[in-house]
Enzyme design. Structure first.
Site, PDB file in Angstrom:
ATOM      1  N   HIS A 299       0.824  -1.200   0.000  1.00  0.00           N
ATOM      2  CA  HIS A 299       0.000   0.000   0.000  1.00  0.00           C
ATOM      3  C   HIS A 299       0.865   1.259   0.000  1.00  0.00           C
ATOM      4  CE1 HIS A 299      -3.813  -2.211   1.504  1.00  0.00           C
ATOM      5  NE2 HIS A 299      -3.728  -2.169   0.200  1.00  0.00           N
ATOM      6  N   GLU A 535     -22.828  20.862  -8.954  1.00  0.00           N
ATOM      7  CA  GLU A 535     -22.352  19.527  -8.592  1.00  0.00           C
ATOM      8  C   GLU A 535     -23.496  18.631  -8.133  1.00  0.00           C
ATOM      9  OE1 GLU A 535     -19.335  20.041  -5.587  1.00  0.00           O
ATOM     10  OE2 GLU A 535     -20.482  21.576  -4.555  1.00  0.00           O
ATOM     11  N   ASP A 559     -18.352  15.598  -7.474  1.00  0.00           N
ATOM     12  CA  ASP A 559     -19.662  15.371  -6.861  1.00  0.00           C
ATOM     13  C   ASP A 559     -20.747  15.154  -7.910  1.00  0.00           C
ATOM     14  OD1 ASP A 559     -19.444  15.264  -4.022  1.00  0.00           O
ATOM     15  OD2 ASP A 559     -18.812  17.348  -4.055  1.00  0.00           O
ATOM     16  N   CYS A 606     -14.041  22.322 -12.153  1.00  0.00           N
ATOM     17  CA  CYS A 606     -12.913  22.249 -11.222  1.00  0.00           C
ATOM     18  C   CYS A 606     -12.760  20.876 -10.572  1.00  0.00           C
ATOM     19  CB  CYS A 606     -13.038  23.337 -10.149  1.00  0.00           C
ATOM     20  SG  CYS A 606     -14.542  23.230  -9.180  1.00  0.00           S
TER      21      CYS A 606
HETATM   22  C1  PEP Z   1     -16.096  18.603  -7.016  1.00  0.00           C
HETATM   23  O1  PEP Z   1     -17.045  18.136  -6.389  1.00  0.00           O
HETATM   24  O2  PEP Z   1     -15.818  18.259  -8.189  1.00  0.00           O
HETATM   25  C2  PEP Z   1     -15.231  19.626  -6.412  1.00  0.00           C
HETATM   26  C3  PEP Z   1     -14.301  20.225  -7.110  1.00  0.00           C
HETATM   27  O3  PEP Z   1     -15.389  19.892  -5.094  1.00  0.00           O
HETATM   28  P1  PEP Z   1     -14.809  18.959  -3.924  1.00  0.00           P
HETATM   29  O4  PEP Z   1     -13.914  17.944  -4.597  1.00  0.00           O
HETATM   30  O5  PEP Z   1     -14.084  19.857  -2.995  1.00  0.00           O
HETATM   31  O6  PEP Z   1     -16.048  18.361  -3.356  1.00  0.00           O
HETATM   32 MG    MG Z   2     -17.732  19.013  -4.514  1.00  0.00          MG
END
Ligand code: PEP
Ligand code: MG
Length: 672
Positions: A299, A535, A559, A606
């Site tokens: 791991h 999201e 998300d 993002c």
């Molecule tokens: C996402 O959900 O893609 C995101 C960028 O936010 P986090 O990963 O912080 O939930």
């Molecule tokens: Mg998110």
């Protein structure tokens, strides 16, 4: 009832498939035993199951006794036949990726300064040795045991605290390394909860042992049993057991906390490394790792690869007597380590490191150029950061701004919330580090799976569907107001935008915006641009109406994928299927872009998808205006965009939208 089965999955009953088996077995009431060769294990105990050393192709005998035995055996048989959800591409059993790289060491093989091991994570490092001791179970101190009830409570409290620590490590690691790597720590939680282990420790407490000694004795027997298995992959799991043992002993006041690294960059030499040690060190001070034992499938090795730390394993015990501070060349392309290199050897190694870095440097050198496709379509490339230091790195890496500042970094792992002043200073430092480039400050995205000690919340059955993100902030308006005030007061330091996470409809946006407007008016600061994360599928579907309420969107593909596919983003066995290139997710991206553009607003993305080389042309073709990625990925993503044509990207996007599965999207995108 009894059935006999052949284990089909690639690696047999090693850690993660065994965990899958145990989790399924535990959903039934009946007693479940697994027999292999002459041994029998409790089918609900991961540790017990590992000691069977079941390899691919082995026959096992499942025996179940109890009211639901027929259902249990049917479900387990089906799961074993289907391969226990083991994705064929997952890293655990795979050999180390053989990245062709320059070989830095050319000393003769019989040179006593040279030790040969196995390359487990590519790269070359030169630096002083830091000898690190193995994670041995600390000898439990001689203490007089309290009454059994007291010792039981101490053990239970330590196990709960250990579970909390592992949860936090896991959450952080999902961002740093990825979901399937983070799931390594799920195996550790499983060990903590192992019914055989816990009951063995409790039995010893009943017999008068203090909690630490009882826990250590319960673990010792299992570590020995697993370490001596003749299957290297399974034997490597002994390190995980020891790692868990150490964590709990430390929490019981009987183990040592990990000593920090020296304050200069070092190459760690250790007998073997635990997963906790591998992730504990500051990346800036860790040049590379060499272990005397261990293999490329441990791991720790999986984590080192994910984190980009050069690693040579199995270099033999001699390396442990190399002097602290002596120079070493670690060549994880060749799998060798060389102690006390002469000037030529050292400079050759340094040249190899330089050559490795050259390609990245070339990309970095060009990263100041805008990301414009060959036919003139511009896409902004920004960075995801969590601190001012990272923001500085982002600017150097060519990021055109910060597309996502995760403010959680200020709020997690502490007993009280950060003051308004502390927050203002932290946000202003990020904004100032960007030299005029914009920063999108996302308000606190915690709750549910990321609890805060100072915000006690009732436990939730489905934390990912619970009071989190903007829902939590609106439920605790004093916290949100304070954060918004800090952001507003920090805004003169740069170009600051605000973004709200986990929005599901317009009413939430209006409530949050109203609070922001009040705060800005009180502070006499001009209004800031406001965006939301898209999201939650509801937000994507309502993009047209939401677009009228905000200045921009940023799609959180991590998300959005989780909620669209109903697959936990951190689920170890679903990791390969929770793919953001699923056409359903892509259609939501398309809808979001259409809704935003119709209202004259722009759309960023993002999530991790923005660093996937297959996804980037598709996202560009779908009309995403900005990609925000981890800092090290900025130069490469810009280079990919500069190498593609927008026209071609649109064709790929249209083709992807018409596919039925993520696998089909990937196939079609690469078959061009
Ligand atoms: C996402 O959900 O893609 C995101 C960028 O936010 P986090 O990963 O912080 O939930
Ligand atoms: Mg998110």
């Amino acid at each position: 009832m009894v059935v006999e089965l052949v284990v089909q999955n690639r690696t047999g009953l090693h850690a993660r498939p065994a965990r899958e088996f145990v989790n399924l077995a535990r959903t039934f009431q009946c007693d479940i035993r697994v027999q292999h060769a002459a041994k029998t294990a409790n089918g609900k105990s991961l540790v017990s199951l590992l000691t069977l050393a079941v390899k691919r192709g082995s026959t096992i005998r499942l025996e179940a006794h109890g009211a639901d035995e027929a259902e249990a055996l049917a479900a387990l048989t089906a799961a074993v036949r289907e391969g226990l959800s083991e994705g064929t591409g997952e890293g655990e059993a795979a050999a180390a990726p053989a990245e062709a790289g320059p070989v830095a060491i050319s000393a003769p093989v019989d040179d006593p300064r040279l030790r040969r091991g196995v390359a487990a994570s590519p790269g070359v490092a030169v630096g002083p040795i830091h000898q690190l001791r193995a994670p041995q179970p600390a000898a439990a101190p001689v203490v007089v045991a309290g009454p059994p009830a007291e010792e039981r409570a101490r053990l239970t409290a330590a196990l709960t605290a250990a579970r909390g620590e592992l949860g936090e490590i896991r959450n952080r690691l999902v961002h740093r390394a990825g979901a399937s790597e983070a799931a390594i720590f799920d195996v550790h939680v499983e060990i903590l909860e192992d019914p055989e282990l816990v009951s063995a420790a409790l039995d010893r407490i009943e017999q008068g042992d203090p909690a630490a000694r009882a826990w250590q004795a319960a673990l010792d027997g299992r570590v020995a049993a697993v370490a001596t298995l003749d299957d290297a992959l399974l034997a490597a799991r002994a390190v995980d057991l020891t790692d868990v043992a150490q964590r709990v002993l430390r929490l019981l006041g009987a183990g040592k906390a990990l000593a920090p690294l020296p304050d200069h960059p070092v190459v760690i030499v250790a007998p073997e490394l635990s997963p906790s040690q591998t992730i504990a060190f500051d990346a800036g001070r860790l040049l590379g790792i060499c272990t005397a034992a261990g293999g490329p499938t441990s791991h720790a090795a999986i984590l080192a690869r994910a984190l980009g730390i050069p690693l040579v394993v199995g270099a033999g015990p001699d390396v442990l007597s190399w002097p602290e501070g002596a120079a070493v060349v670690l060549d994880a392309a060749a799998g060798t380590v060389l102690c006390e290199p002469d000037a030529t050897e050292r400079s050759r190694a340094e040249a190899a490191i330089a050559a490795c870095a050259e390609r990245r440097r070339a990309e970095a050198a060009e990263s100041g150029l805008p990301a414009i496709t060959t036919d003139g379509h511009r896409v902004e490339v920004a960075a995801n950061v969590a601190s001012a230091a990272e923001a500085r790195q982002a600017a150097v890496a060519g990021a055109e701004g910060v597309g996502l500042l995760r403010t959680e970094f200020l709020f997690l792992d502490r007993a009280a919330p950060p003051s308004e002043d502390e927050q203002r200073a932290a946000y202003a430092a990020v904004a100032a580090a960007l030299g005029g480039r914009p920063v999108i400050v996302r308000t606190l995205d915690v709750g549910g799976d990321k609890p805060l000690a100072y915000l006690p919340m009732p436990p939730e059955a489905n934390p990912f569907l619970g009071v989190r993100g903007l829902r939590l902030s609106l439920a605790r308006p004093e916290l949100l107001r304070e954060q918004l005030r800090a952001i507003v007061l920090a805004s003169p330091a740069g170009k600051v935008r605000v973004m709200f996470p986990m929005v599901a409809d317009v009413s939430e946006v209006r409530a949050a915006r109203a609070m922001l407007a009040e705060v800005a008016a009180e502070a006499k600061v001009p209004p800031l641009e406001v965006g939301i994360m898209v999201e939650v599928p509801a937000a994507a579907l309502l993009a047209d109406s939401l677009a009228r309420e905000v200045d921009f969107f940023s799609i959180g593909s991590n998300d959005l994928t989780q909620y669209t596919l109903a697959m936990d983003r951190g689920h170890a066995t679903l990791a390969t299927r929770a793919d953001g290139l699923h056409p359903a997710v892509l259609r939501l991206v398309e809808r979001t872009v259409q809704g935003a553009h119709a209202a004259g607003k722009w759309v960023g993305l993002c999530g991790e998808l923005a660093t996937d080389p297959v996804a980037v042309p598709i996202l560009v073709g779908l009309g995403v205006d900005e990609l925000s990625v981890n800092v090290p990925a900025v130069p490469a993503v810009k280079a990919w965009i500069r190498a593609m044509s927008y026209e071609r990207a649109r064709v790929l996007a249209a083709r992807a939208l018409a596919c039925a599965t993520a696998a089909e999207v990937r196939e079609k995108a690469v078959s061009r």
